[in-house]
Design a protein around this motif. Sequence first.
Motif, PDB file in Angstrom:
ATOM      1  N   ASP A 176      14.409  43.619  21.086  1.00  0.00           N
ATOM      2  CA  ASP A 176      14.177  43.433  22.671  1.00  0.00           C
ATOM      3  C   ASP A 176      12.971  42.566  22.897  1.00  0.00           C
ATOM      4  O   ASP A 176      12.205  42.853  22.180  1.00  0.00           O
ATOM      5  CB  ASP A 176      14.258  44.352  23.025  1.00  0.00           C
ATOM      6  CG  ASP A 176      13.956  44.476  24.872  1.00  0.00           C
ATOM      7  OD1 ASP A 176      15.233  43.161  25.798  1.00  0.00           O
ATOM      8  OD2 ASP A 176      13.071  43.857  25.631  1.00  0.00           O
ATOM      9  N   PRO A 177      12.704  41.526  23.680  1.00  0.00           N
ATOM     10  CA  PRO A 177      11.741  40.772  23.592  1.00  0.00           C
ATOM     11  C   PRO A 177      10.420  41.384  23.588  1.00  0.00           C
ATOM     12  O   PRO A 177       8.972  41.630  23.543  1.00  0.00           O
ATOM     13  CB  PRO A 177      11.868  39.217  24.612  1.00  0.00           C
ATOM     14  CG  PRO A 177      12.835  38.985  23.786  1.00  0.00           C
ATOM     15  CD  PRO A 177      13.519  40.396  23.509  1.00  0.00           C
ATOM     16  N   GLU A 178      10.604  42.249  25.285  1.00  0.00           N
ATOM     17  CA  GLU A 178       9.599  42.776  25.918  1.00  0.00           C
ATOM     18  C   GLU A 178       8.767  44.566  25.108  1.00  0.00           C
ATOM     19  O   GLU A 178       7.427  44.427  24.387  1.00  0.00           O
ATOM     20  CB  GLU A 178      10.011  43.283  27.248  1.00  0.00           C
ATOM     21  CG  GLU A 178      10.541  42.591  27.909  1.00  0.00           C
ATOM     22  CD  GLU A 178      10.669  43.077  28.960  1.00  0.00           C
ATOM     23  OE1 GLU A 178       9.961  44.284  29.459  1.00  0.00           O
ATOM     24  OE2 GLU A 178      10.735  42.130  30.270  1.00  0.00           O
TER      25      GLU A 178
ATOM     26  N   HIS B  18       4.166  30.448  40.379  1.00  0.00           N
ATOM     27  CA  HIS B  18       4.905  31.429  39.154  1.00  0.00           C
ATOM     28  C   HIS B  18       3.936  32.195  38.569  1.00  0.00           C
ATOM     29  O   HIS B  18       3.944  33.110  37.674  1.00  0.00           O
ATOM     30  CB  HIS B  18       5.444  30.023  38.744  1.00  0.00           C
ATOM     31  CG  HIS B  18       5.545  30.170  37.083  1.00  0.00           C
ATOM     32  ND1 HIS B  18       6.908  31.111  37.103  1.00  0.00           N
ATOM     33  CD2 HIS B  18       4.972  29.943  36.021  1.00  0.00           C
ATOM     34  CE1 HIS B  18       6.719  31.071  35.817  1.00  0.00           C
ATOM     35  NE2 HIS B  18       6.066  30.066  35.459  1.00  0.00           N
ATOM     36  N   TYR B  19       2.593  31.254  38.579  1.00  0.00           N
ATOM     37  CA  TYR B  19       1.031  32.073  38.112  1.00  0.00           C
ATOM     38  C   TYR B  19       1.600  33.968  38.889  1.00  0.00           C
ATOM     39  O   TYR B  19       0.662  34.800  37.629  1.00  0.00           O
ATOM     40  CB  TYR B  19       0.309  31.989  38.511  1.00  0.00           C
ATOM     41  CG  TYR B  19      -1.281  32.669  37.924  1.00  0.00           C
ATOM     42  CD1 TYR B  19      -1.742  32.267  37.119  1.00  0.00           C
ATOM     43  CD2 TYR B  19      -1.875  33.445  38.773  1.00  0.00           C
ATOM     44  CE1 TYR B  19      -3.298  32.940  36.645  1.00  0.00           C
ATOM     45  CE2 TYR B  19      -2.873  34.075  39.020  1.00  0.00           C
ATOM     46  CZ  TYR B  19      -3.262  33.862  37.286  1.00  0.00           C
ATOM     47  OH  TYR B  19      -4.438  34.788  37.104  1.00  0.00           O
ATOM     48  N   GLN B  20       1.567  33.601  39.953  1.00  0.00           N
ATOM     49  CA  GLN B  20       1.866  35.270  40.436  1.00  0.00           C
ATOM     50  C   GLN B  20       2.464  36.608  39.983  1.00  0.00           C
ATOM     51  O   GLN B  20       2.422  37.673  39.514  1.00  0.00           O
ATOM     52  CB  GLN B  20       1.712  35.560  41.266  1.00  0.00           C
ATOM     53  CG  GLN B  20       0.477  34.512  42.193  1.00  0.00           C
ATOM     54  CD  GLN B  20      -0.919  35.388  42.811  1.00  0.00           C
ATOM     55  OE1 GLN B  20      -0.829  36.282  42.056  1.00  0.00           O
ATOM     56  NE2 GLN B  20      -1.911  33.977  42.596  1.00  0.00           N
ATOM     57  N   HIS B  21       3.776  36.162  39.692  1.00  0.00           N
ATOM     58  CA  HIS B  21       4.588  37.175  38.969  1.00  0.00           C
ATOM     59  C   HIS B  21       4.223  36.721  37.273  1.00  0.00           C
ATOM     60  O   HIS B  21       4.524  38.330  36.890  1.00  0.00           O
ATOM     61  CB  HIS B  21       6.324  35.393  39.384  1.00  0.00           C
ATOM     62  CG  HIS B  21       6.698  35.694  40.371  1.00  0.00           C
ATOM     63  ND1 HIS B  21       7.261  36.410  41.104  1.00  0.00           N
ATOM     64  CD2 HIS B  21       7.360  34.066  40.710  1.00  0.00           C
ATOM     65  CE1 HIS B  21       7.452  36.187  42.411  1.00  0.00           C
ATOM     66  NE2 HIS B  21       7.308  34.792  42.080  1.00  0.00           N
ATOM     67  N   MET B  22       3.587  35.575  36.550  1.00  0.00           N
ATOM     68  CA  MET B  22       3.317  36.378  35.104  1.00  0.00           C
ATOM     69  C   MET B  22       2.294  36.931  34.963  1.00  0.00           C
ATOM     70  O   MET B  22       2.438  37.707  34.396  1.00  0.00           O
ATOM     71  CB  MET B  22       3.206  34.586  34.950  1.00  0.00           C
ATOM     72  CG  MET B  22       3.847  33.625  34.439  1.00  0.00           C
ATOM     73  SD  MET B  22       4.081  32.392  33.187  1.00  0.00           S
ATOM     74  CE  MET B  22       2.342  31.941  34.501  1.00  0.00           C
ATOM     75  N   GLN B  23       1.688  36.924  35.771  1.00  0.00           N
ATOM     76  CA  GLN B  23       0.317  37.873  36.126  1.00  0.00           C
ATOM     77  C   GLN B  23       1.237  39.507  36.397  1.00  0.00           C
ATOM     78  O   GLN B  23       0.992  40.085  35.174  1.00  0.00           O
ATOM     79  CB  GLN B  23      -0.748  37.125  36.634  1.00  0.00           C
ATOM     80  CG  GLN B  23      -1.542  38.406  37.102  1.00  0.00           C
ATOM     81  CD  GLN B  23      -3.012  38.286  37.889  1.00  0.00           C
ATOM     82  OE1 GLN B  23      -2.578  37.654  39.794  1.00  0.00           O
ATOM     83  NE2 GLN B  23      -4.008  37.946  37.384  1.00  0.00           N
TER      84      GLN B  23
ATOM     85  N   PHE C  69       4.109  40.345  35.362  1.00  0.00           N
ATOM     86  CA  PHE C  69       4.990  40.711  34.520  1.00  0.00           C
ATOM     87  C   PHE C  69       3.797  41.072  33.230  1.00  0.00           C
ATOM     88  O   PHE C  69       4.067  42.431  32.348  1.00  0.00           O
ATOM     89  CB  PHE C  69       5.696  39.412  34.128  1.00  0.00           C
ATOM     90  CG  PHE C  69       6.215  39.652  32.961  1.00  0.00           C
ATOM     91  CD1 PHE C  69       7.512  40.457  32.574  1.00  0.00           C
ATOM     92  CD2 PHE C  69       5.746  39.439  31.484  1.00  0.00           C
ATOM     93  CE1 PHE C  69       8.042  40.394  32.095  1.00  0.00           C
ATOM     94  CE2 PHE C  69       6.937  38.750  30.460  1.00  0.00           C
ATOM     95  CZ  PHE C  69       7.712  39.962  30.274  1.00  0.00           C
ATOM     96  N   ILE C  70       2.914  40.308  33.427  1.00  0.00           N
ATOM     97  CA  ILE C  70       2.587  41.355  31.963  1.00  0.00           C
ATOM     98  C   ILE C  70       1.399  42.255  31.769  1.00  0.00           C
ATOM     99  O   ILE C  70       1.684  42.937  31.132  1.00  0.00           O
ATOM    100  CB  ILE C  70       1.487  39.649  31.443  1.00  0.00           C
ATOM    101  CG1 ILE C  70       0.843  39.749  29.248  1.00  0.00           C
ATOM    102  CG2 ILE C  70       0.060  39.652  32.310  1.00  0.00           C
ATOM    103  CD1 ILE C  70       1.591  39.463  29.025  1.00  0.00           C
ATOM    104  N   THR C  71       0.863  42.416  33.181  1.00  0.00           N
ATOM    105  CA  THR C  71       0.271  43.669  33.782  1.00  0.00           C
ATOM    106  C   THR C  71       1.128  44.350  34.040  1.00  0.00           C
ATOM    107  O   THR C  71       0.700  45.996  32.858  1.00  0.00           O
ATOM    108  CB  THR C  71      -0.256  43.420  35.329  1.00  0.00           C
ATOM    109  OG1 THR C  71      -1.020  42.404  35.662  1.00  0.00           O
ATOM    110  CG2 THR C  71      -1.119  44.556  35.930  1.00  0.00           C
ATOM    111  N   ASP C  72       2.298  44.669  34.041  1.00  0.00           N
ATOM    112  CA  ASP C  72       3.583  45.918  33.873  1.00  0.00           C
ATOM    113  C   ASP C  72       3.684  45.513  32.129  1.00  0.00           C
ATOM    114  O   ASP C  72       3.662  47.056  32.058  1.00  0.00           O
ATOM    115  CB  ASP C  72       4.597  45.322  34.194  1.00  0.00           C
ATOM    116  CG  ASP C  72       4.579  45.458  36.098  1.00  0.00           C
ATOM    117  OD1 ASP C  72       3.537  45.688  36.489  1.00  0.00           O
ATOM    118  OD2 ASP C  72       5.730  44.512  36.612  1.00  0.00           O
ATOM    119  N   LEU C  73       3.076  44.633  31.566  1.00  0.00           N
ATOM    120  CA  LEU C  73       4.208  45.471  30.069  1.00  0.00           C
ATOM    121  C   LEU C  73       2.760  46.217  29.345  1.00  0.00           C
ATOM    122  O   LEU C  73       2.824  46.790  28.765  1.00  0.00           O
ATOM    123  CB  LEU C  73       3.831  44.010  29.253  1.00  0.00           C
ATOM    124  CG  LEU C  73       5.284  43.616  29.762  1.00  0.00           C
ATOM    125  CD1 LEU C  73       5.609  42.565  28.567  1.00  0.00           C
ATOM    126  CD2 LEU C  73       6.286  43.859  28.614  1.00  0.00           C
TER     127      LEU C  73
END
Length: 247
Positions: free
Chosen positions: A163-165, A232-237, A239-243
């Motif tokens: 799984d990528p994540e 889109h930037y906010q969504h990626m930020q 996403f990466i913070t949650d990971l």
Amino acid sequence: MNKITFRFYGELNDFLANNRKQTEIVYEYKEPSSIKDIIESLGVPHTEIDLIIVNGDSVDFEYLPNNEDRVSVYPLFNSIDISSVSLVRPKALTEPKFVLDVHLGKLVSFLRMLGIDVLYPEDYADETLAKISSAEDRILLTRDRGLLKRGIVKYGYCVRETDPEKQFLEIVRRFNLKAVSAIFQRCLSCNGRLNSVDKEQILDQLQPKTVQHYEEFFQCQDCQKIFWKGSHYQHMQQFITDLLAKL
């Protein structure tokens, strides 16, 4: 018939057949081969190995075993420095940088979000990937164990997760990437570095609504693609913070 007794430790058992995990393995042979060739014939890529002990002494990959040798093989040591003991550990990299094979495309994007230097030559053959890794001192990430067994590959790692994540978390942990991260400082398309650029210099490349609502822009120094902190930037930020919070 000559024989050698092997014992593999820690995560190196991931590469062994079930009946060989966490136990001694007796290897029989007629003609001598290097310790590297024997270990890889058992399934373990040399890039996964940090230390080889034969009869109490550290040896390198070229060592030719003798009858009745007892061999202990260890994976990466994270908590202690064994550079003065190990004869197989390659020189430490000052900055981790990677080259990934064609099957790890999503992992590429995740690592670039973190600001990590990642090459992704989709159309390259295994031989070319190995050469890039060797010539540029890049860590070769792949799930292809055969690719990691190529002799010219000094730095490499077999990605266990599918799984990528989970792959992302595996690699961040393995190489302590959180400590060297610089989020959103690389182009997700080409891996180039992003530099701040004056809005006035790029007005002719922006849509009217973008000009109206945003003031801060960044441009890839390689492909010249322009980025700004939109939704889109906010969504990626997030996403990466949650990971990273899962580490």
